[in-house]
Design a protein around this motif. Sequence first.
Motif, PDB file in Angstrom:
ATOM      1  N   ALA A 100     -84.352  90.419 -95.298  1.00  0.00           N
ATOM      2  CA  ALA A 100     -83.203  90.671 -96.158  1.00  0.00           C
ATOM      3  C   ALA A 100     -81.900  90.525 -95.385  1.00  0.00           C
ATOM      4  O   ALA A 100     -80.901  90.019 -95.903  1.00  0.00           O
ATOM      5  N   GLU A 101     -81.868  90.996 -94.135  1.00  0.00           N
ATOM      6  CA  GLU A 101     -80.649  90.906 -93.318  1.00  0.00           C
ATOM      7  C   GLU A 101     -80.339  89.443 -92.992  1.00  0.00           C
ATOM      8  O   GLU A 101     -79.174  89.027 -92.987  1.00  0.00           O
ATOM      9  N   ARG A 102     -81.409  88.639 -92.713  1.00  0.00           N
ATOM     10  CA  ARG A 102     -81.195  87.254 -92.249  1.00  0.00           C
ATOM     11  C   ARG A 102     -80.859  86.287 -93.386  1.00  0.00           C
ATOM     12  O   ARG A 102     -79.978  85.446 -93.261  1.00  0.00           O
ATOM     13  N   TYR A 103     -81.569  86.466 -94.514  1.00  0.00           N
ATOM     14  CA  TYR A 103     -81.438  85.456 -95.567  1.00  0.00           C
ATOM     15  C   TYR A 103     -80.725  85.982 -96.804  1.00  0.00           C
ATOM     16  O   TYR A 103     -80.282  85.208 -97.643  1.00  0.00           O
ATOM     17  N   GLY A 104     -80.657  87.270 -96.966  1.00  0.00           N
ATOM     18  CA  GLY A 104     -79.967  87.818 -98.121  1.00  0.00           C
ATOM     19  C   GLY A 104     -80.564  87.356 -99.423  1.00  0.00           C
ATOM     20  O   GLY A 104     -81.782  87.315 -99.606  1.00  0.00           O
TER      21      GLY A 104
END
Length: 812
Positions: free
Chosen positions: A729-733
């Motif tokens: 979630a943090e990397r690709y949103g």
Amino acid sequence: MHERSRHLPEALVLLLVVLALLPSAAAEPALTDQGGGAKRVTWDFSTAADYNLTDVAVAPGSATLAQTPLWWNYTNDSDFLASEDSATNVSVSSGLRLVDQAVNLIQDGTFNQTSGLWTYANGATGQVLAARDAGGSARLWHLTPRVQFDSMDNVFGTHPWVSVANGKSSSILGQSTTVRVEGSGSLRDNVTIGQQGGGNWVGAIRDDPGTWNWSAYNRLGVWINVNASGLAASILLTNLGGQNWVSWIPQSLTPGWHRYVFDISPSFGTNTQIDQVMVGFLGNLGKYTAHVDDLVLFNYTAFDERANVSQAFIKPSSTSGTPGTLSLRFDVVASPSVNVVAYLRVSAGGFRWSESPIPAGTRTLALDLSADPALQGSGSFNVTFSLELIRIGTEEASMSEWIDNVSLTAKQYDNGSFTGLPIDAGSAAVFSAAVVQATADPPATSVAVETRTGNASSPGDPSWTPWAPAAGSQITSPPNRFLQWRLSLNTDGAGTPLVTRLSIRAGAYRPIGILRTAPFLPAESVFGWESFHVNDTRPPGTAIVYDVSVDGGASWTWVVDGQDLSKLATKPLVLRVTLSSGNTSVSPSVASLSVSYRPSMWSVLISPWGGLLLLASGIAGYFGWKRYPYRSPTDDLFLIGLDGRLLVHTSIRPRAQMDEDILAGMLTAISAFVRDAFREEHEELKKFELGNRNVAVERGEYVYLAAIYPGALPLDVSRSIGEFLSDLAERYGENLAFWYFADDLPGLPGMMAEFASRGRYRHGNWRKGARTELGPARGPTIGRLTAETPKEETATLQGEATAATVAPLRQR
């Protein structure tokens, strides 16, 4: 419960076990490790109760011979007088005090000299007078001049009175001896007023041969007693120039005796030749009895003035403003104040004092003039005593005051000293303190202590030291057998310190003392004693002997610093210290004692520290196992969409060994499980078994992740999957929700492969892998899709026995 907090109870239990196994510490003696397996035990006298002491005093880091306390106290006049060797300007009177050098600045304060020193001044009109009294005092006074014209004791004698009447009134005179004011009798007049009017009067008249000179008087006082009201009285004087009608003004009479004063100031002629005096009565019709007594002539003059007596004096030196440094004393004798208001006033320099009323009688007054700035300096000044009188009423006035025994004392003190006789301590002693209890007013007054010491009873002996001031109460003179003290009393001249107590304190060391330690044997096994060490100080004339015993004091072995103790049996050790001094003013001292020894190897293994080391190793292993448990890599990782379709699959098994049927079965089971288990989208992590494999599934915001492990699941599998999904979630949103090709999410296969190969994942691991990835990241491709069959694309991450397959595109 948080993963870390689950282990808190276990950690607390282990901590309590560790604390219980820690070796306890003791105050005396102290154990230290010297290295090389040797240890040292040290006694530093921190705890007196740990020693057997005989005439020895101990303190942390010090063992010395004990002292015998000595003291000399001077607490009263008898003690000071008995100890006096010499004194200068110091007297013994309720303590030691400076001699008062007070000087009386007034000459002839007793008024014995007839003239010359005092100046007398009358009032402005002469009503208040000042003069030296013949009895030896200064008199200030007023006395109205008066003379008795007739006492009425013999009205028909040498100077007879005769009756007189006018009109229809009559008068019958007689001598009364019972109704009177003074003397032996009065004039009685039986009065008859027969007709109203000013021409009807009666009375008594006296007409001596010749005339009277009444020029010094302007009033006539008469006592009259009538038996009834309604009658008035007048006085008529006749002189060679006519009659005095001023005195004929009548005054109403009140029954009973009353004194009536008539103004006889001249109206025609003068009062130098008075020829006749008449006492007349007039009034209402009727008969009256009137008695007349004590006719007195006096002079009435209203006044408000003062008379004074003064003297100029010389003040040779200055004084401070301290109360009592300049004091005026004098005696006062005063008569009652009659018909006057009286003020006694005193002035000197800028000082002023007064009182009113002035008490009648004899008294001594003391006035403190110290606070007057003008009188604090030296020079010439005047002291003045004044009597101010204010006349009230119309009758005679009188007031007298006598001043005597005048002194104006300026207190003057000079510095002084008091020296005591030498005191004998019996042997050489350390004189420690001289404590003075004194009443002083710094910086005006102070007390200082000096001492000197010697070895002979006479201070003139060469062994005596010079006088040395005390440092506060600390005596600075060196130790000796004898001490002499001297007190210096200092002043600014205005006051004196007062010493009420002096205490001299000293101490003499005991000639010999013994210290013994308690038996010592360490808790661990001793291989052998090694050496003895000591830190001591030995002034000249002193000695220290050390002994050691291993049989409880039955026998002793003499030892010195550095002594080899290897031949002693490894039994409880006792040390003995013998201190001695040939000079009771000094003492040897010991700072510490220590003994080295070597423990046996077996004691090291069974010692508390050895057990503690083993326990610490076990605790470290336990927490290492809990923190980093053994784990195997995953067989497979499946990234699954929210609708249950496979998105990415990663496996560390070689494809040659991959059973496609088994893989298809697992994928089918997982997809069905996801659709069924997370239908309500609020369930937590699910775990289940597939044959000899275990599966863990966790849901993220856009995807699920399933991990298949051979055998049991790792303890932290839930944490690993959760942190992996968090990093996604943090990397690709939101790109996770909208992507078509593997290139849309660069680095995703690498993250999957990293997780699968290690069997665990920690937050931020993807950043490390991102540094090695090639090619620019491409944003997601979003567009309208047709109903055609989705394009299938497979991406494989090349690595050691690792394959990643990207499933067909997701439908929007």
